[in-house]
Design a protein around this motif. Structure first.
Motif, PDB file in Angstrom:
ATOM      1  N   SER A  65       0.675  -1.283   0.064  1.00 38.93           N
ATOM      2  CA  SER A  65      -0.050   0.052  -0.143  1.00 38.93           C
ATOM      3  C   SER A  65       0.961   1.189   0.302  1.00 38.93           C
ATOM      4  CB  SER A  65      -1.098   0.123   1.299  1.00 38.93           C
ATOM      5  OG  SER A  65      -0.178  -0.185   2.427  1.00 38.93           O
ATOM      6  N   GLU A  66       2.049   1.015   0.471  1.00 38.54           N
ATOM      7  CA  GLU A  66       3.007   2.439   0.469  1.00 38.54           C
ATOM      8  C   GLU A  66       4.116   2.391  -0.573  1.00 38.54           C
ATOM      9  OE1 GLU A  66       4.631   2.753   4.314  1.00 38.54           O
ATOM     10  OE2 GLU A  66       2.886   3.884   5.095  1.00 38.54           O
ATOM     11  N   ASP A  67       4.550   1.114  -0.812  1.00 38.65           N
ATOM     12  CA  ASP A  67       5.722   1.012  -1.858  1.00 38.65           C
ATOM     13  C   ASP A  67       5.875  -0.183  -2.509  1.00 38.65           C
ATOM     14  OD1 ASP A  67       8.176   2.065  -3.485  1.00 38.65           O
ATOM     15  OD2 ASP A  67       9.040   1.016  -1.739  1.00 38.65           O
ATOM     16  N   GLY A  68       5.862  -0.572  -3.639  1.00 37.63           N
ATOM     17  CA  GLY A  68       6.476  -1.678  -4.200  1.00 37.63           C
ATOM     18  C   GLY A  68       5.650  -2.862  -4.141  1.00 37.63           C
ATOM     19  N   TRP A  69       6.300  -4.014  -3.760  1.00 40.77           N
ATOM     20  CA  TRP A  69       5.344  -5.250  -3.593  1.00 40.77           C
ATOM     21  C   TRP A  69       5.637  -6.109  -2.289  1.00 40.77           C
ATOM     22  CZ3 TRP A  69       7.722  -3.065  -7.955  1.00 40.77           C
ATOM     23  CH2 TRP A  69       6.824  -2.738  -9.111  1.00 40.77           C
ATOM     24  N   GLY A 170       6.489  16.230   4.153  1.00 39.71           N
ATOM     25  CA  GLY A 170       7.514  16.808   4.754  1.00 39.71           C
ATOM     26  C   GLY A 170       8.411  15.782   5.286  1.00 39.71           C
ATOM     27  N   THR A 171       8.235  14.621   5.379  1.00 36.62           N
ATOM     28  CA  THR A 171       9.293  13.527   5.794  1.00 36.62           C
ATOM     29  C   THR A 171       9.784  12.401   4.594  1.00 36.62           C
ATOM     30  OG1 THR A 171       7.432  12.051   6.319  1.00 36.62           O
ATOM     31  CG2 THR A 171       8.075  13.555   8.132  1.00 36.62           C
ATOM     32  N   PRO A 172      11.144  12.198   4.957  1.00 38.25           N
ATOM     33  CA  PRO A 172      11.442  11.380   3.669  1.00 38.25           C
ATOM     34  C   PRO A 172      10.827  10.237   3.398  1.00 38.25           C
ATOM     35  CG  PRO A 172      13.287  11.955   5.145  1.00 38.25           C
ATOM     36  CD  PRO A 172      11.937  12.327   5.819  1.00 38.25           C
ATOM     37  N   ARG A 173      10.627   9.702   2.133  1.00 41.04           N
ATOM     38  CA  ARG A 173       9.866   8.489   1.680  1.00 41.04           C
ATOM     39  C   ARG A 173      10.671   7.517   1.872  1.00 41.04           C
ATOM     40  NH1 ARG A 173       7.330   7.128  -4.282  1.00 41.04           N
ATOM     41  NH2 ARG A 173       6.649   5.190  -3.975  1.00 41.04           N
ATOM     42  N   PRO A 174      10.309   6.485   2.621  1.00 38.22           N
ATOM     43  CA  PRO A 174      11.021   5.213   2.975  1.00 38.22           C
ATOM     44  C   PRO A 174      11.267   4.347   1.708  1.00 38.22           C
ATOM     45  CG  PRO A 174       8.810   4.740   3.896  1.00 38.22           C
ATOM     46  CD  PRO A 174       9.042   6.106   3.475  1.00 38.22           C
ATOM     47  N   ASP A 175      12.621   3.813   1.596  1.00 38.89           N
ATOM     48  CA  ASP A 175      12.907   3.058   0.510  1.00 38.89           C
ATOM     49  C   ASP A 175      12.359   1.525   0.854  1.00 38.89           C
ATOM     50  OD1 ASP A 175      14.442   4.891  -1.098  1.00 38.89           O
ATOM     51  OD2 ASP A 175      15.818   4.795   0.710  1.00 38.89           O
ATOM     52  N   THR A 176      12.497   1.090   2.178  1.00 39.32           N
ATOM     53  CA  THR A 176      12.002  -0.010   2.375  1.00 39.32           C
ATOM     54  C   THR A 176      10.893  -0.156   3.398  1.00 39.32           C
ATOM     55  OG1 THR A 176      13.902  -1.228   1.771  1.00 39.32           O
ATOM     56  CG2 THR A 176      12.598  -2.557   3.164  1.00 39.32           C
ATOM     57  N   THR A 177       9.743  -0.868   3.464  1.00 44.80           N
ATOM     58  CA  THR A 177       9.036  -0.714   4.675  1.00 44.80           C
ATOM     59  C   THR A 177       8.711  -2.255   5.151  1.00 44.80           C
ATOM     60  OG1 THR A 177       7.538   1.212   3.829  1.00 44.80           O
ATOM     61  CG2 THR A 177       6.626  -0.262   5.224  1.00 44.80           C
ATOM     62  N   LEU A 178       8.755  -2.419   6.183  1.00 46.18           N
ATOM     63  CA  LEU A 178       8.460  -3.649   6.896  1.00 46.18           C
ATOM     64  C   LEU A 178       7.141  -3.694   7.659  1.00 46.18           C
ATOM     65  CD1 LEU A 178      12.155  -4.869   7.897  1.00 46.18           C
ATOM     66  CD2 LEU A 178      10.858  -5.394   5.584  1.00 46.18           C
ATOM     67  N   ARG A 200      19.761   3.712   2.712  1.00 48.06           N
ATOM     68  CA  ARG A 200      18.533   3.541   2.415  1.00 48.06           C
ATOM     69  C   ARG A 200      17.548   4.032   3.477  1.00 48.06           C
ATOM     70  NH1 ARG A 200      17.261   1.328  -2.750  1.00 48.06           N
ATOM     71  NH2 ARG A 200      19.332   1.823  -4.040  1.00 48.06           N
ATOM     72  N   ILE A 201      16.304   4.441   3.355  1.00 45.58           N
ATOM     73  CA  ILE A 201      15.522   4.802   4.576  1.00 45.58           C
ATOM     74  C   ILE A 201      14.619   3.461   4.933  1.00 45.58           C
ATOM     75  CG2 ILE A 201      13.848   6.228   5.350  1.00 45.58           C
ATOM     76  CD1 ILE A 201      15.114   8.452   3.507  1.00 45.58           C
ATOM     77  N   ILE A 202      14.671   3.199   6.050  1.00 51.36           N
ATOM     78  CA  ILE A 202      13.800   1.850   6.582  1.00 51.36           C
ATOM     79  C   ILE A 202      12.534   2.327   7.288  1.00 51.36           C
ATOM     80  CG2 ILE A 202      13.700  -0.119   7.620  1.00 51.36           C
ATOM     81  CD1 ILE A 202      16.803   0.066   7.355  1.00 51.36           C
ATOM     82  N   ALA A 203      11.440   2.020   6.936  1.00 51.79           N
ATOM     83  CA  ALA A 203      10.236   2.144   8.048  1.00 51.79           C
ATOM     84  C   ALA A 203       9.724   0.987   8.535  1.00 51.79           C
ATOM     85  CB  ALA A 203       9.050   2.829   6.921  1.00 51.79           C
ATOM     86  N   LEU A 204       9.992   0.662   9.877  1.00 46.12           N
ATOM     87  CA  LEU A 204       9.332  -0.176  10.395  1.00 46.12           C
ATOM     88  C   LEU A 204       7.659  -0.004  11.046  1.00 46.12           C
ATOM     89  CD1 LEU A 204      12.344  -1.130  12.750  1.00 46.12           C
ATOM     90  CD2 LEU A 204      11.630  -2.461  10.489  1.00 46.12           C
ATOM     91  N   ARG A 205       6.665  -0.858  10.405  1.00 43.15           N
ATOM     92  CA  ARG A 205       5.270  -0.654  10.734  1.00 43.15           C
ATOM     93  C   ARG A 205       5.172  -1.625  11.809  1.00 43.15           C
ATOM     94  NH1 ARG A 205       1.836   2.614   8.556  1.00 43.15           N
ATOM     95  NH2 ARG A 205       0.260   1.058   8.571  1.00 43.15           N
TER      96      ARG A 205
END
Length: 260
Positions: A65-69, A170-178, A200-205
């Motif tokens: 829903s945010e990025d990629g697959w 206004g915040t960086p878009r993550p390259d990887t979201t887990l 790379r920018i990581i987002a842990l949800r």
């Protein structure tokens, strides 16, 4: 595999997971199956086993829903063994590798892997995603001289959004979201390893059914987890090594990040 630097663990006194001695890309002759002279096209020789009881893999791709697959690997007669990578080949054990139109993308140590759109673009684009099974010594499992693999098309999934639907402005878009869920003391998807490129920018949800704290070792990043709410912890992977992500109170391993 290149040498990894490990962050010290402070949660619950449990030490950070280390690779076992002998980790390398060397292909052990071993006694499992038959080591063929042919390779997988990237220098890893084929290790042939009987069809009966041989490892199997299927691959499914879902848009994130945010990025990629989000890539889901279903395996039979096989289990992922991240702690013994570089060791001898044992039947039914090892890891997977992802290829995009034949070009190497990533090494996978669990059933789920988030494939960011940036990684696909960096590989030159393409639609044919292949998941292939490998032994701990990096030889490729094969039956009748054919690689054990499965292929699907990224084009069959709905194209991911060009911008994250819920990404704060206004915040960086993550390259990887887990995406990680903790429920009744269990972690879903099961803890595995995700390879990240340095910088790379990581987002842990993370969503937990009880109040806790998520902590990223080596980066000293943490966030409170209110019960029943999803919390996003975002940071830049500016250090190389293997880093564990845990909860403080329940001392659960959520995932491992391999930054190269």
């Amino acid at each position: 595999m290149g040498a990894l630097l490990f962050g010290a663990s402070a949660c619950g006194g449990r030490a950070t997971t280390h690779h076992k001695p002998g980790t390398s890309h060397e292909q052990a002759a071993g006694s499992v199956g038959r080591l063929l002279t042919t390779d997988d096209g990237s220098g890893h020789r084929l290790r042939q086993v009987d069809a009966k009881g041989a490892p199997e893999v299927t691959v499914d791709v879902r848009p994130d829903s945010e990025d990629g697959w989000n890539v889901h690997l279903s395996v039979r007669n096989f289990r992922f063994t991240p702690d013994s990578v570089g060791g001898a080949a044992l039947l039914g054990r090892g890891h997977a590798r992802l290829f995009l139109d034949g070009h190497p993308l990533a090494r996978v140590y669990g059933s789920w892997y988030h494939l960011p759109e940036s990684l696909v673009r960096g590989a030159g684009g393409g639609t044919g995603l292949t998941a292939r099974l490998y032994a701990d010594d990096h030889t490729a499992w094969a039956v009748n001289s054919a690689l054990i693999q499965a292929t699907t098309s990224l084009a069959t999934a709905t194209a991911p959004p060009t911008a994250p639907a819920t990404h704060p402005p206004g915040t960086p878009r993550p390259d990887t979201t887990l995406e990680i869920v903790v429920s009744h003391g269990k972690v879903s998807p099961a803890p595995g390893r995700t390879e990240i490129r340095k910088g790379r920018i990581i987002a842990l949800r993370v969503r937990s059914d009880h109040a806790d704290t998520v902590h990223v070792h080596g980066y000293d990043k943490e966030a409170r987890l209110p019960a029943g709410k999803t919390v996003t912890l975002t940071f830049t992977a500016d250090r190389t090594g293997l880093f564990e992500v845990e909860t403080h109170e329940s001392d659960l391993l959520l995932t491992q990040l391999v930054v190269r």
